[in-house]
Design a protein around this motif. Structure first.
Motif, PDB file in Angstrom:
ATOM      1  N   MET A 271       0.843  -1.199   0.000  1.00 53.47           N
ATOM      2  CA  MET A 271       0.000   0.000   0.000  1.00 53.47           C
ATOM      3  C   MET A 271       0.882   1.254   0.000  1.00 53.47           C
ATOM      4  O   MET A 271       1.627   1.484   0.955  1.00 53.47           O
ATOM      5  N   PRO A 272       0.795   2.070  -1.054  1.00 49.89           N
ATOM      6  CA  PRO A 272       1.651   3.265  -1.136  1.00 49.89           C
ATOM      7  C   PRO A 272       1.307   4.289  -0.051  1.00 49.89           C
ATOM      8  O   PRO A 272       0.140   4.649   0.116  1.00 49.89           O
ATOM      9  N   PHE A 273       2.307   4.734   0.655  1.00 42.38           N
ATOM     10  CA  PHE A 273       2.154   5.688   1.750  1.00 42.38           C
ATOM     11  C   PHE A 273       1.398   6.941   1.305  1.00 42.38           C
ATOM     12  O   PHE A 273       0.433   7.363   1.949  1.00 42.38           O
ATOM     13  N   GLU A 274       1.827   7.539   0.194  1.00 37.20           N
ATOM     14  CA  GLU A 274       1.209   8.778  -0.265  1.00 37.20           C
ATOM     15  C   GLU A 274      -0.243   8.551  -0.667  1.00 37.20           C
ATOM     16  O   GLU A 274      -1.100   9.414  -0.442  1.00 37.20           O
ATOM     17  N   GLU A 275      -0.529   7.405  -1.250  1.00 29.18           N
ATOM     18  CA  GLU A 275      -1.899   7.111  -1.659  1.00 29.18           C
ATOM     19  C   GLU A 275      -2.803   6.893  -0.445  1.00 29.18           C
ATOM     20  O   GLU A 275      -3.965   7.292  -0.436  1.00 29.18           O
ATOM     21  N   VAL A 276      -2.259   6.273   0.595  1.00 23.34           N
ATOM     22  CA  VAL A 276      -3.022   6.088   1.833  1.00 23.34           C
ATOM     23  C   VAL A 276      -3.394   7.443   2.422  1.00 23.34           C
ATOM     24  O   VAL A 276      -4.543   7.660   2.846  1.00 23.34           O
ATOM     25  N   ILE A 277      -2.447   8.366   2.452  1.00 20.22           N
ATOM     26  CA  ILE A 277      -2.726   9.704   2.971  1.00 20.22           C
ATOM     27  C   ILE A 277      -3.837  10.359   2.159  1.00 20.22           C
ATOM     28  O   ILE A 277      -4.782  10.936   2.715  1.00 20.22           O
ATOM     29  N   ARG A 278      -3.739  10.255   0.831  1.00 18.27           N
ATOM     30  CA  ARG A 278      -4.743  10.889  -0.031  1.00 18.27           C
ATOM     31  C   ARG A 278      -6.124  10.288   0.178  1.00 18.27           C
ATOM     32  O   ARG A 278      -7.121  11.011   0.347  1.00 18.27           O
ATOM     33  N   VAL A 279      -6.199   8.957   0.197  1.00 16.77           N
ATOM     34  CA  VAL A 279      -7.488   8.288   0.324  1.00 16.77           C
ATOM     35  C   VAL A 279      -8.137   8.608   1.669  1.00 16.77           C
ATOM     36  O   VAL A 279      -9.329   8.908   1.744  1.00 16.77           O
ATOM     37  N   CYS A 280      -7.360   8.558   2.723  1.00 16.61           N
ATOM     38  CA  CYS A 280      -7.913   8.856   4.047  1.00 16.61           C
ATOM     39  C   CYS A 280      -8.388  10.301   4.138  1.00 16.61           C
ATOM     40  O   CYS A 280      -9.434  10.570   4.762  1.00 16.61           O
ATOM     41  N   SER A 281      -7.654  11.221   3.533  1.00 17.95           N
ATOM     42  CA  SER A 281      -8.080  12.616   3.586  1.00 17.95           C
ATOM     43  C   SER A 281      -9.379  12.827   2.827  1.00 17.95           C
ATOM     44  O   SER A 281     -10.203  13.672   3.199  1.00 17.95           O
ATOM     45  N   GLU A 282      -9.599  12.059   1.774  1.00 15.67           N
ATOM     46  CA  GLU A 282     -10.822  12.195   0.998  1.00 15.67           C
ATOM     47  C   GLU A 282     -12.008  11.553   1.698  1.00 15.67           C
ATOM     48  O   GLU A 282     -13.157  11.942   1.478  1.00 15.67           O
ATOM     49  N   MET A 283     -11.730  10.568   2.568  1.00 16.31           N
ATOM     50  CA  MET A 283     -12.815   9.936   3.328  1.00 16.31           C
ATOM     51  C   MET A 283     -13.282  10.839   4.460  1.00 16.31           C
ATOM     52  O   MET A 283     -14.404  10.719   4.913  1.00 16.31           O
ATOM     53  N   ALA A 284     -12.414  11.714   4.921  1.00  7.73           N
ATOM     54  CA  ALA A 284     -12.729  12.554   6.074  1.00  7.73           C
ATOM     55  C   ALA A 284     -13.914  13.476   5.791  1.00  7.73           C
ATOM     56  O   ALA A 284     -14.126  13.896   4.664  1.00  7.73           O
TER      57      ALA A 284
END
Length: 284
Positions: A271-284
């Motif tokens: 799981m790419p670190f940067e992609e995890v950050i992006r996805v979680c921020s969009e779920m917020a």
């Protein structure tokens, strides 16, 4: 500043402002940053089944998390205080706190006597399990001492747990102590969460049976935590895909923060670190 520090346990504020966040981690064992299989951890000979051993130190990861504006992450010392490796692990933890002051929580061997020293060293909060859960149950004397030492706004209770349905106990998730090796008689319920929330700003919950295995989350546990969800809770254990993140967001009613260890590319996962950050921020 991390959101939990802003609301300091105010449940009404959290109900209004809740959002799912990615919370990074730094696990330290035998003086090295590692990812391990949680259920394999043993004090004897400081043994653990390793998924990943980093060539980089804890400060490297702390600086990375700081550069991405990720707060509320946790640094966990996985050695016991009696271990020959404890001081080496502690040195790593202190370097991380120095690299990201007020940005990380720290746990492992925390007591009322040393908690304030970690806050003074830069920890946003201390994370505690074994000192609070003694002889299989909650020790309110020790809990009161911790609150007196650092304040509830700087206290995170680690309710890491394993599923149990034996020994005459009611089936459910029971809190485990001493680096996840000993069961307590305390079952994770909404009543328990409500009771303990009076003493702390957050909960950290490792699903120990799936911790470090990256093969799926404990959905029943996530549902339980999300149904209550009256103060911030960070869930760790088994996350291995973006589908898992979606499940946590939905089943946790967007109230549950997430930590990813072995599945993250920083620690050898996919799981790419940067992609995890992006996805979680969009779920917020």
């Amino acid at each position: 500043m991390a959101f939990y520090a802003l609301f300091a346990g105010n449940k009404e504020v959290w109900e209004k402002e809740r959002k799912m966040e990615f919370r990074p981690c730094i696990d330290i064992h035998n003086g090295r940053v590692k990812q391990i299989v949680g259920s394999s951890l043993k004090d004897r000979n400081d043994m653990a089944e390793e998924n990943f051993v980093s060539e980089k130190d804890a400060a490297y990861y702390a600086k990375l998390y700081r550069s991405r504006g990720l707060s509320g992450g946790h640094v966990i010392l996985l050695n016991s205080g009696e271990s020959d490796y404890y001081e080496a692990s502690k040195r790593q933890a202190l370097r991380a706190l120095e690299a990201y002051p007020s940005g990380l929580q720290v746990g492992g061997g925390i007591t009322a006597e040393n908690a304030a020293s970690f806050i003074e060293a830069g920890a946003a909060a201390v994370i505690v399990t074994s000192y609070v859960f003694r002889d299989g149950q909650i020790c309110y004397e020790n809990l009161d001492k911790l609150v007196s030492a650092v304040g509830k706004e700087h206290l995170v209770l680690d309710l890491s747990c394993r599923y149990r349905e034996d020994a005459g106990e009611e089936p459910g998730y029971y809190i485990v102590t001493d680096r996840w090796q000993k069961f307590t008689r305390e079952r994770v319920t909404e009543e328990l969460l409500e009771k303990l929330s009076a003493y702390c700003a957050e909960f950290l919950v490792h699903a120990v049976d799936v911790e470090g295995k990256a093969n799926g989350i404990e959905e029943e546990l996530v549902q339980l935590l999300g149904d209550w969800g009256r103060i911030p809770i960070t869930y760790a254990g088994g996350i291995h895909s973006f589908e898992d993140l979606d499940k946590i967001a939905k089943q946790g009613h967007n109230r549950i923060h997430v930590t990813i260890g072995s599945a993250l590319d920083l620690f050898g996962g996919a799981m790419p670190f940067e992609e995890v950050i992006r996805v979680c921020s969009e779920m917020a």
